[in-house]
Design a protein around this motif. Sequence first.
Motif, PDB file in Angstrom:
ATOM      1  N   GLY A 102       0.829  -1.201   0.000  1.00 36.74           N
ATOM      2  CA  GLY A 102       0.000   0.000   0.000  1.00 36.74           C
ATOM      3  C   GLY A 102       0.860   1.245   0.000  1.00 36.74           C
ATOM      4  N   VAL A 103       0.308   2.341  -0.515  1.00 34.95           N
ATOM      5  CA  VAL A 103       1.034   3.612  -0.584  1.00 34.95           C
ATOM      6  C   VAL A 103       0.128   4.729  -0.083  1.00 34.95           C
ATOM      7  CG1 VAL A 103       2.058   5.327  -2.140  1.00 34.95           C
ATOM      8  CG2 VAL A 103       2.507   2.896  -2.505  1.00 34.95           C
ATOM      9  N   ILE A 104       0.703   5.642   0.711  1.00 31.29           N
ATOM     10  CA  ILE A 104       0.001   6.868   1.101  1.00 31.29           C
ATOM     11  C   ILE A 104       0.779   8.041   0.531  1.00 31.29           C
ATOM     12  CG2 ILE A 104      -0.601   8.385   3.018  1.00 31.29           C
ATOM     13  CD1 ILE A 104      -1.156   5.938   4.685  1.00 31.29           C
ATOM     14  N   ARG A 105       0.041   8.949  -0.115  1.00 36.42           N
ATOM     15  CA  ARG A 105       0.648  10.188  -0.592  1.00 36.42           C
ATOM     16  C   ARG A 105      -0.061  11.351   0.078  1.00 36.42           C
ATOM     17  NH1 ARG A 105       0.871   7.701  -6.146  1.00 36.42           N
ATOM     18  NH2 ARG A 105       3.037   7.019  -6.376  1.00 36.42           N
ATOM     19  N   ALA A 106       0.703  12.385   0.444  1.00 33.31           N
ATOM     20  CA  ALA A 106       0.137  13.547   1.133  1.00 33.31           C
ATOM     21  C   ALA A 106       1.183  14.645   1.157  1.00 33.31           C
ATOM     22  CB  ALA A 106      -0.287  13.167   2.552  1.00 33.31           C
ATOM     23  N   HIS A 107       0.833  15.738   1.830  1.00 32.13           N
ATOM     24  CA  HIS A 107       1.814  16.814   2.028  1.00 32.13           C
ATOM     25  C   HIS A 107       2.182  16.984   3.501  1.00 32.13           C
ATOM     26  CE1 HIS A 107       2.001  17.878  -2.108  1.00 32.13           C
ATOM     27  NE2 HIS A 107       0.729  18.193  -2.180  1.00 32.13           N
ATOM     28  N   TYR A 108       1.573  16.160   4.370  1.00 34.02           N
ATOM     29  CA  TYR A 108       2.034  16.091   5.753  1.00 34.02           C
ATOM     30  C   TYR A 108       1.667  14.723   6.309  1.00 34.02           C
ATOM     31  CZ  TYR A 108       2.956  16.827  10.636  1.00 34.02           C
ATOM     32  OH  TYR A 108       3.472  16.696  11.903  1.00 34.02           O
ATOM     33  N   ALA A 109       2.604  14.099   7.007  1.00 32.48           N
ATOM     34  CA  ALA A 109       2.342  12.777   7.574  1.00 32.48           C
ATOM     35  C   ALA A 109       3.151  12.588   8.850  1.00 32.48           C
ATOM     36  CB  ALA A 109       2.683  11.673   6.571  1.00 32.48           C
ATOM     37  N   GLU A 110       2.606  11.790   9.761  1.00 29.07           N
ATOM     38  CA  GLU A 110       3.294  11.397  10.982  1.00 29.07           C
ATOM     39  C   GLU A 110       3.263   9.881  11.075  1.00 29.07           C
ATOM     40  OE1 GLU A 110       1.376  13.378  14.209  1.00 29.07           O
ATOM     41  OE2 GLU A 110       2.196  15.345  13.682  1.00 29.07           O
ATOM     42  N   ILE A 111       4.382   9.296  11.478  1.00 27.30           N
ATOM     43  CA  ILE A 111       4.505   7.842  11.551  1.00 27.30           C
ATOM     44  C   ILE A 111       4.926   7.478  12.970  1.00 27.30           C
ATOM     45  CG2 ILE A 111       5.720   5.814  10.686  1.00 27.30           C
ATOM     46  CD1 ILE A 111       5.553   8.987   8.590  1.00 27.30           C
ATOM     47  N   PHE A 112       4.149   6.610  13.613  1.00 25.77           N
ATOM     48  CA  PHE A 112       4.422   6.160  14.978  1.00 25.77           C
ATOM     49  C   PHE A 112       4.776   4.673  14.915  1.00 25.77           C
ATOM     50  CE2 PHE A 112       1.469   9.644  15.010  1.00 25.77           C
ATOM     51  CZ  PHE A 112       1.918  10.482  16.019  1.00 25.77           C
ATOM     52  N   GLU A 129       5.950   2.421  17.224  1.00 23.29           N
ATOM     53  CA  GLU A 129       5.477   1.516  18.262  1.00 23.29           C
ATOM     54  C   GLU A 129       4.000   1.181  18.087  1.00 23.29           C
ATOM     55  OE1 GLU A 129       7.418  -0.001  20.333  1.00 23.29           O
ATOM     56  OE2 GLU A 129       9.155   1.063  19.536  1.00 23.29           O
ATOM     57  N   LYS A 130       3.222   2.153  17.622  1.00 25.07           N
ATOM     58  CA  LYS A 130       1.800   1.913  17.383  1.00 25.07           C
ATOM     59  C   LYS A 130       1.544   1.403  15.970  1.00 25.07           C
ATOM     60  CE  LYS A 130       0.312   5.491  20.640  1.00 25.07           C
ATOM     61  NZ  LYS A 130      -0.454   6.750  20.812  1.00 25.07           N
ATOM     62  N   ASP A 131       2.606   1.332  15.180  1.00 25.69           N
ATOM     63  CA  ASP A 131       2.500   0.879  13.797  1.00 25.69           C
ATOM     64  C   ASP A 131       1.398   1.644  13.072  1.00 25.69           C
ATOM     65  OD1 ASP A 131       3.120  -0.528  11.535  1.00 25.69           O
ATOM     66  OD2 ASP A 131       3.084  -2.481  12.510  1.00 25.69           O
ATOM     67  N   SER A 132       1.499   2.974  13.118  1.00 25.19           N
ATOM     68  CA  SER A 132       0.428   3.788  12.552  1.00 25.19           C
ATOM     69  C   SER A 132       0.976   4.963  11.749  1.00 25.19           C
ATOM     70  CB  SER A 132      -0.485   4.312  13.666  1.00 25.19           C
ATOM     71  OG  SER A 132       0.222   5.200  14.516  1.00 25.19           O
ATOM     72  N   VAL A 133       0.123   5.437  10.838  1.00 29.24           N
ATOM     73  CA  VAL A 133       0.441   6.599  10.007  1.00 29.24           C
ATOM     74  C   VAL A 133      -0.742   7.564  10.048  1.00 29.24           C
ATOM     75  CG1 VAL A 133       0.976   7.426   7.684  1.00 29.24           C
ATOM     76  CG2 VAL A 133       1.877   5.232   8.457  1.00 29.24           C
ATOM     77  N   PHE A 134      -0.436   8.833  10.236  1.00 28.13           N
ATOM     78  CA  PHE A 134      -1.434   9.904  10.162  1.00 28.13           C
ATOM     79  C   PHE A 134      -1.031  10.795   8.992  1.00 28.13           C
ATOM     80  CE2 PHE A 134      -2.083  14.400  10.978  1.00 28.13           C
ATOM     81  CZ  PHE A 134      -3.420  14.493  11.296  1.00 28.13           C
ATOM     82  N   ALA A 135      -1.966  11.069   8.082  1.00 26.33           N
ATOM     83  CA  ALA A 135      -1.629  11.880   6.899  1.00 26.33           C
ATOM     84  C   ALA A 135      -2.747  12.860   6.604  1.00 26.33           C
ATOM     85  CB  ALA A 135      -1.390  10.983   5.689  1.00 26.33           C
ATOM     86  N   THR A 136      -2.369  14.035   6.124  1.00 28.40           N
ATOM     87  CA  THR A 136      -3.343  15.053   5.760  1.00 28.40           C
ATOM     88  C   THR A 136      -2.767  15.910   4.632  1.00 28.40           C
ATOM     89  OG1 THR A 136      -4.777  16.801   6.654  1.00 28.40           O
ATOM     90  CG2 THR A 136      -2.516  16.710   7.471  1.00 28.40           C
ATOM     91  N   LYS A 137      -3.533  16.875   4.174  1.00 30.55           N
ATOM     92  CA  LYS A 137      -3.166  17.759   3.068  1.00 30.55           C
ATOM     93  C   LYS A 137      -3.042  16.966   1.760  1.00 30.55           C
ATOM     94  CE  LYS A 137      -0.938  21.362   5.813  1.00 30.55           C
ATOM     95  NZ  LYS A 137       0.254  22.207   5.997  1.00 30.55           N
ATOM     96  N   ARG A 138      -4.172  16.831   1.085  1.00 30.69           N
ATOM     97  CA  ARG A 138      -4.284  16.090  -0.181  1.00 30.69           C
ATOM     98  C   ARG A 138      -3.835  14.634  -0.003  1.00 30.69           C
ATOM     99  NH1 ARG A 138      -2.864  15.633  -5.814  1.00 30.69           N
ATOM    100  NH2 ARG A 138      -4.442  16.623  -7.116  1.00 30.69           N
ATOM    101  N   ALA A 139      -4.269  14.056   1.103  1.00 27.91           N
ATOM    102  CA  ALA A 139      -3.856  12.689   1.440  1.00 27.91           C
ATOM    103  C   ALA A 139      -4.646  11.672   0.627  1.00 27.91           C
ATOM    104  CB  ALA A 139      -4.057  12.444   2.932  1.00 27.91           C
ATOM    105  N   VAL A 140      -3.960  10.637   0.160  1.00 30.94           N
ATOM    106  CA  VAL A 140      -4.604   9.552  -0.575  1.00 30.94           C
ATOM    107  C   VAL A 140      -3.878   8.246  -0.268  1.00 30.94           C
ATOM    108  CG1 VAL A 140      -3.217  10.033  -2.641  1.00 30.94           C
ATOM    109  CG2 VAL A 140      -5.328   8.705  -2.848  1.00 30.94           C
ATOM    110  N   ALA A 141      -4.662   7.189  -0.019  1.00 33.06           N
ATOM    111  CA  ALA A 141      -4.105   5.851   0.172  1.00 33.06           C
ATOM    112  C   ALA A 141      -4.350   5.057  -1.101  1.00 33.06           C
ATOM    113  CB  ALA A 141      -4.762   5.172   1.369  1.00 33.06           C
ATOM    114  N   ILE A 142      -3.324   4.375  -1.581  1.00 30.53           N
ATOM    115  CA  ILE A 142      -3.403   3.627  -2.839  1.00 30.53           C
ATOM    116  C   ILE A 142      -3.051   2.173  -2.557  1.00 30.53           C
ATOM    117  CG2 ILE A 142      -2.614   3.497  -5.233  1.00 30.53           C
ATOM    118  CD1 ILE A 142      -1.581   6.404  -4.858  1.00 30.53           C
ATOM    119  N   SER A 143      -3.934   1.269  -2.983  1.00 26.38           N
ATOM    120  CA  SER A 143      -3.675  -0.151  -2.816  1.00 26.38           C
ATOM    121  C   SER A 143      -4.083  -0.880  -4.089  1.00 26.38           C
ATOM    122  CB  SER A 143      -4.436  -0.717  -1.606  1.00 26.38           C
ATOM    123  OG  SER A 143      -5.826  -0.497  -1.748  1.00 26.38           O
TER     124      SER A 143
END
Length: 566
Positions: free
Chosen positions: A270-280, A282-296
């Motif tokens: 899977g791919v996420i594209r955006a103009h801002y993202a945070e990756i955690f 330990e929680k195995d998580s991604v937060f993305a915003t600003k023209r965010a799109v997930a591609i699978s």
Amino acid sequence: MTRVLFFIFLFSLLISNAQVTTKEGKQINIVYGGTFSKDEINAPGASIFSKDEERQVQFEHQGADLWCDIAIFYAAENKLRAIGNVRLQQGDSVEMNSGKINYDGNTKIAKAWENVDLTDGQMTLTTDTLYFNREKQQSFYDSGGKVVDSANVLTSKIGTYFMELKKVQFQDSVHIDNPEYTIDSKQLDYYRISKNAYMYGPSTIVGEEYTIYCERGFYDTKVEQGYGVKNTKINYSNRIIEGDSVYFDKTTSFASATNNITVTDTINDGVIRAHYAEIFKEKDSVFATKRAVAISLVQLDSLYIHGDTLMVTGPPENRELRAFRNAKFYKTDLSGKCDSIHSKEKTGVTELITNPILWNVDNQMTGDSIYLISDLETEKLDSLKVIENAFIIALDTIGKTGYNQAKGVNLYGKFIENELKIIDLVKNTEVIYYIYNDDDELIGIDKTICSKIRLLMENSDIDDITFFVNPDGNIFPEKDLPVEGRKLKGFIWRGDERILTKDDIFDEDDNSIELVKIRGIDNPVDIDTEERERNGLPPLDPSIPKQNSKAITPKRPVLKKLGNTQ
């Protein structure tokens, strides 16, 4: 008698030196001469001093002392060549040892070679040949060198040590070796006190659980924290993060990225594209915003999911995707929009929440909630559920004026080879359907109510309709069914909202986002640059690298040949 003659010679020599010295206070001074000799063939005009049984020869010059086994001293030129076990001491901290040194008292430049090491008590620099400019307090090598301090071992082909800044500028094949990580770079500025590194040019950092590549960047080697601001890529656990600016902190297991971001899930493709993202991590998580799109990838077709905010959480086998506010998705034959989307890897269920609408090619489907279910083994789309107020509408593709419609409480669909083939509507079902003969001539309009309806689809068009349990209806000639009677209650056609391409998932606000300006892409923001800003000085011209004298790499000094003695 010999010692008396030596002191008479030394006294006359010092008087002569005082007369030829061009600038007061620059003369190299003899502290201990040992034994004295002359060699006019190999060292014309020079005085040669050698150690005796008591101690080495010693000289002093403006706060620096030099000891050696043999010294060839050119008093008139104020230059000195030291040979054998040479030690140059400046103040209480800086000490340089080597096999040989040429020293110019007028320029205060020393060239040391043969097993050179320079230390300031906290760091040791070793090389084959080192140039030491005492006036600028800089030392320089271009034949390969190594710096060792309490945290790191650093090597490069070219290096400059700025003593006042406590900074070493490494160039060409730079390598840092640390028990926790390694760094390779084209150029790297290392601040010894803070243990901070500024990278210029292609650079790679390899840690136990991460790999970072950038062409402009900063790294705090003590806590493994930093950022890249040009062509940056971080391989972080099972994700690859790319962007104009990427920040990384090992201690908090956190990374963030700004502008033109791509986050690749290497396990689930899977791919996420955006103009801002945070990756955690330990929680195995991604937060993305600003023209965010997930591609699978869904059966050789890319699925695009967009929202004002995207969140991907959980380990690979139990990963969940959430798209919040103004959520949309698109694949070649399926698209939709709603307030939010929630997709679970473990169950294969994707839920469209709050005012959902779905388009399967030309078929528009609405309801209170819509669910898309994938087969967990094949990962292909398996089925569809529309719960409460299910409504399906399609433009009559032959007549182009009416709409085929069906509604019920719930709708259940079945995908076969990624194509919607069967649709079941249950409870209080109604249908309006335009019937044509083989010559595409309208026979009539079927208007029926019953308990259940099954639609068999072919190429996304209704191929057959089956009514279950006491159907009640008629086929009306077109002239006998008024226009207002050709639409079921609740009919709303939203064809102008249909998502026809992957770019349609973005609205005007998404397309008008102004990207933040990333500092340092053209000219890295290091300690020197920040100091200029604090002092109100203009920024450096990025086309002229390292303009301030603190950051200029000195050219190799040219020292006049001092005789033939090696």
